[in-house]
Design a protein around this motif. Structure first.
Motif, mmCIF file in Angstrom:
data_model
loop_
_atom_site.group_PDB
_atom_site.id
_atom_site.type_symbol
_atom_site.label_atom_id
_atom_site.label_comp_id
_atom_site.label_asym_id
_atom_site.label_seq_id
_atom_site.Cartn_x
_atom_site.Cartn_y
_atom_site.Cartn_z
ATOM 1 N N ALA A 76 72.248 39.503 82.661
ATOM 2 C CA ALA A 76 71.053 40.762 83.273
ATOM 3 C C ALA A 76 70.129 41.226 81.701
ATOM 4 O O ALA A 76 68.982 41.048 81.879
ATOM 5 N N LEU A 77 71.243 41.790 80.813
ATOM 6 C CA LEU A 77 70.813 42.661 80.303
ATOM 7 C C LEU A 77 69.806 42.162 79.354
ATOM 8 O O LEU A 77 69.207 42.770 78.464
ATOM 9 N N GLY A 78 69.881 40.813 78.441
ATOM 10 C CA GLY A 78 69.737 40.001 77.731
ATOM 11 C C GLY A 78 70.799 40.651 76.175
ATOM 12 O O GLY A 78 70.282 40.746 75.642
ATOM 13 N N THR A 79 71.908 41.519 76.515
ATOM 14 C CA THR A 79 72.544 41.501 75.541
ATOM 15 C C THR A 79 73.889 41.351 75.380
ATOM 16 O O THR A 79 74.591 41.397 77.018
ATOM 17 N N ASP A 80 74.787 41.414 75.066
ATOM 18 C CA ASP A 80 76.309 40.977 75.119
ATOM 19 C C ASP A 80 77.026 42.573 74.696
ATOM 20 O O ASP A 80 76.127 42.658 73.583
ATOM 21 N N ILE A 81 78.366 42.879 74.325
ATOM 22 C CA ILE A 81 79.241 43.864 74.081
ATOM 23 C C ILE A 81 79.826 43.173 72.892
ATOM 24 O O ILE A 81 79.783 41.894 72.849
ATOM 25 N N ASP A 82 79.961 44.007 72.151
ATOM 26 C CA ASP A 82 80.052 44.093 70.918
ATOM 27 C C ASP A 82 82.220 44.002 70.197
ATOM 28 O O ASP A 82 83.268 43.729 69.182
ATOM 29 N N ARG A 83 82.592 44.364 71.058
ATOM 30 C CA ARG A 83 83.958 44.720 71.609
ATOM 31 C C ARG A 83 84.853 44.361 72.474
ATOM 32 O O ARG A 83 84.029 44.877 74.296
ATOM 33 N N PRO A 84 85.978 43.801 72.867
ATOM 34 C CA PRO A 84 87.049 44.151 74.113
ATOM 35 C C PRO A 84 86.656 44.864 75.082
ATOM 36 O O PRO A 84 86.757 46.112 74.684
ATOM 37 N N LEU A 85 86.779 44.643 77.090
ATOM 38 C CA LEU A 85 87.228 45.334 77.817
ATOM 39 C C LEU A 85 88.039 46.240 77.423
ATOM 40 O O LEU A 85 89.390 45.392 77.550
ATOM 41 N N ALA A 86 88.598 47.279 78.168
ATOM 42 C CA ALA A 86 89.588 47.873 77.905
ATOM 43 C C ALA A 86 90.137 48.835 78.981
ATOM 44 O O ALA A 86 89.145 49.612 78.822
ATOM 45 N N PRO A 87 89.583 47.960 80.157
ATOM 46 C CA PRO A 87 90.252 49.073 81.444
ATOM 47 C C PRO A 87 91.086 49.804 82.028
ATOM 48 O O PRO A 87 92.327 49.671 80.728
ATOM 49 N N SER A 88 90.744 51.017 82.513
ATOM 50 C CA SER A 88 91.843 51.761 82.761
ATOM 51 C C SER A 88 91.727 52.064 84.424
ATOM 52 O O SER A 88 91.284 51.994 84.977
ATOM 53 N N TRP A 89 93.195 52.759 84.777
ATOM 54 C CA TRP A 89 93.120 52.792 86.132
ATOM 55 C C TRP A 89 93.781 54.098 86.208
ATOM 56 O O TRP A 89 94.837 54.224 86.193
ATOM 57 N N GLU A 90 93.249 55.279 86.357
ATOM 58 C CA GLU A 90 94.211 56.568 86.549
ATOM 59 C C GLU A 90 93.867 57.351 87.703
ATOM 60 O O GLU A 90 92.281 57.823 87.564
ATOM 61 N N LYS A 91 94.328 57.896 89.102
ATOM 62 C CA LYS A 91 93.994 59.317 89.523
ATOM 63 C C LYS A 91 92.960 58.315 90.528
ATOM 64 O O LYS A 91 91.928 59.020 90.601
ATOM 65 N N ARG A 92 93.228 57.075 90.937
ATOM 66 C CA ARG A 92 92.153 55.955 91.373
ATOM 67 C C ARG A 92 91.081 55.986 91.085
ATOM 68 O O ARG A 92 90.015 56.039 91.715
ATOM 69 N N VAL A 93 90.757 55.764 89.821
ATOM 70 C CA VAL A 93 88.986 55.986 89.622
ATOM 71 C C VAL A 93 89.872 54.420 88.679
ATOM 72 O O VAL A 93 90.489 54.451 87.340
ATOM 73 N N TYR A 94 88.890 53.589 88.556
ATOM 74 C CA TYR A 94 88.934 52.417 87.463
ATOM 75 C C TYR A 94 87.672 51.657 86.700
ATOM 76 O O TYR A 94 86.880 52.306 86.845
ATOM 77 N N SER A 95 87.674 52.080 85.167
ATOM 78 C CA SER A 95 86.797 52.313 84.651
ATOM 79 C C SER A 95 86.888 51.004 83.015
ATOM 80 O O SER A 95 88.335 51.427 82.990
ATOM 81 N N CYS A 96 85.578 51.675 82.322
ATOM 82 C CA CYS A 96 85.665 50.764 81.142
ATOM 83 C C CYS A 96 84.074 51.163 80.942
ATOM 84 O O CYS A 96 83.621 51.215 81.340
ATOM 85 N N GLU A 97 84.558 50.789 79.077
ATOM 86 C CA GLU A 97 83.561 51.336 78.749
ATOM 87 C C GLU A 97 82.362 49.850 78.647
ATOM 88 O O GLU A 97 83.072 49.121 77.262
ATOM 89 N N TYR A 98 81.110 49.743 78.072
ATOM 90 C CA TYR A 98 80.753 48.808 77.255
ATOM 91 C C TYR A 98 80.263 48.851 76.340
ATOM 92 O O TYR A 98 78.666 50.150 76.034
ATOM 93 N N HIS A 99 80.620 48.654 75.121
ATOM 94 C CA HIS A 99 79.995 48.882 74.089
ATOM 95 C C HIS A 99 79.196 47.498 73.331
ATOM 96 O O HIS A 99 79.487 46.484 73.480
ATOM 97 N N TYR A 100 77.886 48.336 72.788
ATOM 98 C CA TYR A 100 77.484 47.357 72.425
ATOM 99 C C TYR A 100 76.686 48.068 71.195
ATOM 100 O O TYR A 100 76.480 49.086 70.313
ATOM 101 N N PRO A 101 76.341 46.315 69.979
ATOM 102 C CA PRO A 101 75.717 47.848 68.588
ATOM 103 C C PRO A 101 74.917 49.022 68.878
ATOM 104 O O PRO A 101 74.800 49.994 68.088
#
Length: 197
Positions: A76-101
């Protein structure tokens, strides 16, 4: 003009699928998730299971960081991340950072025990966000902040697509980071709808 552009993004994304277990993707998988497949089912399961449900995110929630969703978002965005996703689950919040160049964005879902609690959480976030713009057609309610970050409420979930660390324009073709946030949130909503049907 802005509403037409948002509507065009929504139409473009209706053709986006969310992949399947047979879709190619990286080997890394998100943390194990509970058996509920849709936001509404997950909210019901969370309400009935009590503390037992708090040790892991639902399938709907963990989808935002799984390899199939990552692949759909890259398309959809025409670009992909440049490192693996590292999901976290804390206090009922699930998140991950999408790193791009060129920058990064963070996707997160707060799981609440029921829609009423999710509404209160959403209203609290909206009230503390300063000037916001309401977005129609996303979840049950949605808005974007001045930096483009988009927040969506759906059932017992509050999704945040934080784009504050992306450049002003991003992707291929280039889009405003606010449009990137709306596109990302729309992709999540489409995937949640597919998984609930």
């Amino acid at each position: 003009m802005r509403l037409r552009r948002t509507a065009a993004l929504l139409l473009l994304l209706t053709a986006v699928g969310c992949g399947s277990a047979g879709s190619p993707g990286p080997a890394a998988a998100p943390p194990a998730a509970s058996p509920s497949a849709s936001p509404s089912a997950a909210a019901a399961a969370g309400a009935s299971a009590g503390a037992a449900a708090s040790d892991r995110p639902s399938d709907a929630t963990s989808m935002i960081c799984n390899p199939y969703f990552r692949q759909e978002l890259a398309g959809a965005l025409g670009t992909d991340i440049d490192r693996p996703l590292a999901p976290s689950w804390e206090k009922r919040v699930y998140s991950c950072e999408y790193h791009y160049p060129a920058g990064s964005m963070t996707l997160s879902v707060k799981e609440l025990p029921d829609p009423a609690t999710a509404l209160a959480q959403y209203d609290g976030l909206r009230g503390s966000a300063g000037a916001v713009t309401d977005l129609n057609g996303l979840g049950e309610a949605a808005y974007k902040r001045a930096d483009g970050t988009t927040v969506v409420r759906k059932d017992g979930f509050v999704l945040t697509v934080d784009v504050a660390r992306l450049p002003e324009t991003f992707g291929t073709p280039p889009r405003s980071r606010a449009d990137v946030a709306v596109m990302t949130a729309t992709t999540v909503m489409i995937c949640w709808k597919e998984h609930s049907s």
